[in-house]
Design a protein around this motif. Structure first.
Motif, mmCIF file in Angstrom:
data_model
loop_
_atom_site.group_PDB
_atom_site.id
_atom_site.type_symbol
_atom_site.label_atom_id
_atom_site.label_comp_id
_atom_site.label_asym_id
_atom_site.label_seq_id
_atom_site.Cartn_x
_atom_site.Cartn_y
_atom_site.Cartn_z
ATOM 1 N N UNK A 1 0.833 -1.203 0.000
ATOM 2 C CA UNK A 1 0.000 0.000 0.000
ATOM 3 C C UNK A 1 0.869 1.255 0.000
ATOM 4 N N UNK A 2 1.971 1.214 0.718
ATOM 5 C CA UNK A 2 2.843 2.381 0.781
ATOM 6 C C UNK A 2 3.363 2.743 -0.609
ATOM 7 N N UNK A 3 3.815 1.756 -1.337
ATOM 8 C CA UNK A 3 4.352 2.018 -2.670
ATOM 9 C C UNK A 3 3.246 2.443 -3.626
ATOM 10 N N UNK A 4 2.107 1.808 -3.540
ATOM 11 C CA UNK A 4 0.994 2.123 -4.418
ATOM 12 C C UNK A 4 0.522 3.563 -4.215
ATOM 13 N N UNK A 5 0.497 4.026 -2.993
ATOM 14 C CA UNK A 5 0.029 5.378 -2.695
ATOM 15 C C UNK A 5 0.837 6.431 -3.437
ATOM 16 N N UNK A 6 2.142 6.404 -3.295
ATOM 17 C CA UNK A 6 2.988 7.430 -3.894
ATOM 18 C C UNK A 6 2.892 7.385 -5.417
ATOM 19 N N UNK A 7 2.934 6.195 -5.983
ATOM 20 C CA UNK A 7 2.807 6.054 -7.439
ATOM 21 C C UNK A 7 1.466 6.612 -7.917
ATOM 22 N N UNK A 8 0.415 6.276 -7.201
ATOM 23 C CA UNK A 8 -0.916 6.751 -7.575
ATOM 24 C C UNK A 8 -1.006 8.271 -7.477
ATOM 25 N N UNK A 9 -0.432 8.851 -6.430
ATOM 26 C CA UNK A 9 -0.479 10.307 -6.265
ATOM 27 C C UNK A 9 0.250 11.020 -7.407
ATOM 28 N N UNK A 10 1.362 10.460 -7.851
ATOM 29 C CA UNK A 10 2.084 11.062 -8.979
ATOM 30 C C UNK A 10 1.230 11.006 -10.254
ATOM 31 N N UNK B 1 -11.885 13.881 -15.169
ATOM 32 C CA UNK B 1 -12.287 12.490 -15.364
ATOM 33 C C UNK B 1 -11.133 11.528 -15.053
ATOM 34 N N UNK B 2 -9.961 11.793 -15.606
ATOM 35 C CA UNK B 2 -8.813 10.904 -15.373
ATOM 36 C C UNK B 2 -8.283 11.032 -13.949
ATOM 37 N N UNK B 3 -8.281 12.242 -13.406
ATOM 38 C CA UNK B 3 -7.828 12.432 -12.026
ATOM 39 C C UNK B 3 -8.766 11.690 -11.065
ATOM 40 N N UNK B 4 -10.062 11.815 -11.293
ATOM 41 C CA UNK B 4 -11.042 11.121 -10.451
ATOM 42 C C UNK B 4 -10.901 9.610 -10.580
ATOM 43 N N UNK B 5 -10.711 9.140 -11.791
ATOM 44 C CA UNK B 5 -10.555 7.700 -12.019
ATOM 45 C C UNK B 5 -9.346 7.150 -11.271
ATOM 46 N N UNK B 6 -8.241 7.872 -11.326
ATOM 47 C CA UNK B 6 -7.035 7.440 -10.602
ATOM 48 C C UNK B 6 -7.307 7.395 -9.107
ATOM 49 N N UNK B 7 -7.960 8.419 -8.580
ATOM 50 C CA UNK B 7 -8.229 8.474 -7.151
ATOM 51 C C UNK B 7 -9.204 7.377 -6.731
ATOM 52 N N UNK B 8 -10.261 7.184 -7.497
ATOM 53 C CA UNK B 8 -11.256 6.162 -7.157
ATOM 54 C C UNK B 8 -10.617 4.770 -7.172
ATOM 55 N N UNK B 9 -9.750 4.518 -8.138
ATOM 56 C CA UNK B 9 -9.057 3.231 -8.205
ATOM 57 C C UNK B 9 -8.206 3.019 -6.957
ATOM 58 N N UNK B 10 -7.461 4.039 -6.573
ATOM 59 C CA UNK B 10 -6.633 3.925 -5.373
ATOM 60 C C UNK B 10 -7.506 3.741 -4.125
ATOM 61 N N UNK B 11 -8.530 4.578 -3.996
ATOM 62 C CA UNK B 11 -9.383 4.499 -2.810
ATOM 63 C C UNK B 11 -10.103 3.162 -2.709
ATOM 64 N N UNK B 12 -10.440 2.563 -3.824
ATOM 65 C CA UNK B 12 -11.110 1.254 -3.791
ATOM 66 C C UNK B 12 -10.225 0.230 -3.077
ATOM 67 N N UNK B 13 -8.925 0.260 -3.355
ATOM 68 C CA UNK B 13 -8.002 -0.647 -2.677
ATOM 69 C C UNK B 13 -7.885 -0.343 -1.197
ATOM 70 N N UNK B 14 -7.763 0.929 -0.863
ATOM 71 C CA UNK B 14 -7.675 1.332 0.542
ATOM 72 C C UNK B 14 -8.961 0.958 1.272
ATOM 73 N N UNK B 15 -10.078 1.233 0.635
ATOM 74 C CA UNK B 15 -11.364 0.953 1.262
ATOM 75 C C UNK B 15 -11.545 -0.542 1.520
ATOM 76 N N UNK B 16 -11.122 -1.359 0.568
ATOM 77 C CA UNK B 16 -11.196 -2.809 0.749
ATOM 78 C C UNK B 16 -10.334 -3.227 1.941
#
Length: 168
Positions: free
Chosen positions: A126-135, A147-162
């Motif tokens: 998760x630590x590595x995924x976070x920084x990559x996703x934020x970039x 649209x693309x910024x939201x998609x990136x965030x939603x994809x990341x948050x889905x993993x965190x939320x799970x």
């Protein structure tokens, strides 16, 4: 501070939203709302902040977000999970600031503070995924591509939320 309103009611003055945070936290604890519902609402509010932020963000907002990512990356390298968690959560507040909407800011701060109660020391993946996703997110956000910024965030948050729902 609780102040008397013009029509006889009351309101919270200033930027002290601990009452809202406490209400969210209490509602999750007693089962009025589920952690899943809070997570769902947080995602929706974040997407709205991204959409408005893509329209309203300034150079200063971009700089603050980039500085936050750099701090998060440093804390990740240092295995400083406590500071990393706080920096990662503060990213959402910075997004809401960029949106220039006080209701989104209040909701974001209250939900982020509540979510911190449920976050445990993250796994290294998760630590590595976070920084990559934020970039990746910032590339889209700077181009004002909601649209693309939201998609990136939603994809990341889905993993965190799970992760949060499994660990809760």
């Amino acid at each position: 501070d609780l102040k008397k309103g013009g029509a006889g009611g009351s309101f919270i003055a200033g930027h002290n939203w601990r009452f809202v945070t406490q209400a969210y936290s209490d509602m999750v604890r007693v089962g009025t709302i589920t952690l899943g519902e809070l997570i769902e609402a947080r995602t929706l509010i974040t997407v709205n902040a991204i959409q408005l932020g893509c329209e309203r963000a300034t150079v200063e907002d971009y700089a603050a977000l980039e500085e936050n990512i750099a701090l998060t990356e440093q804390y990740t390298r240092d295995n400083d999970y406590a500071r990393r968690r706080l920096a990662a959560t503060d990213f959402y507040r910075l997004l809401a600031v960029a949106a220039r909407n006080q209701v989104l800011l209040m909701s974001t701060e209250a939900m982020s503070a509540t979510m911190l109660e449920f976050l445990k020391a993250p796994r290294s993946r998760k630590l590595l995924t976070l920084v990559e996703s934020r970039h990746r997110f910032m590339q889209h956000f700077r181009r004002r591509d909601a649209e693309k910024a939201s998609s990136e965030m939603v994809t990341y948050l889905a993993g965190v939320n799970q992760y949060l729902l499994i660990e809760a």
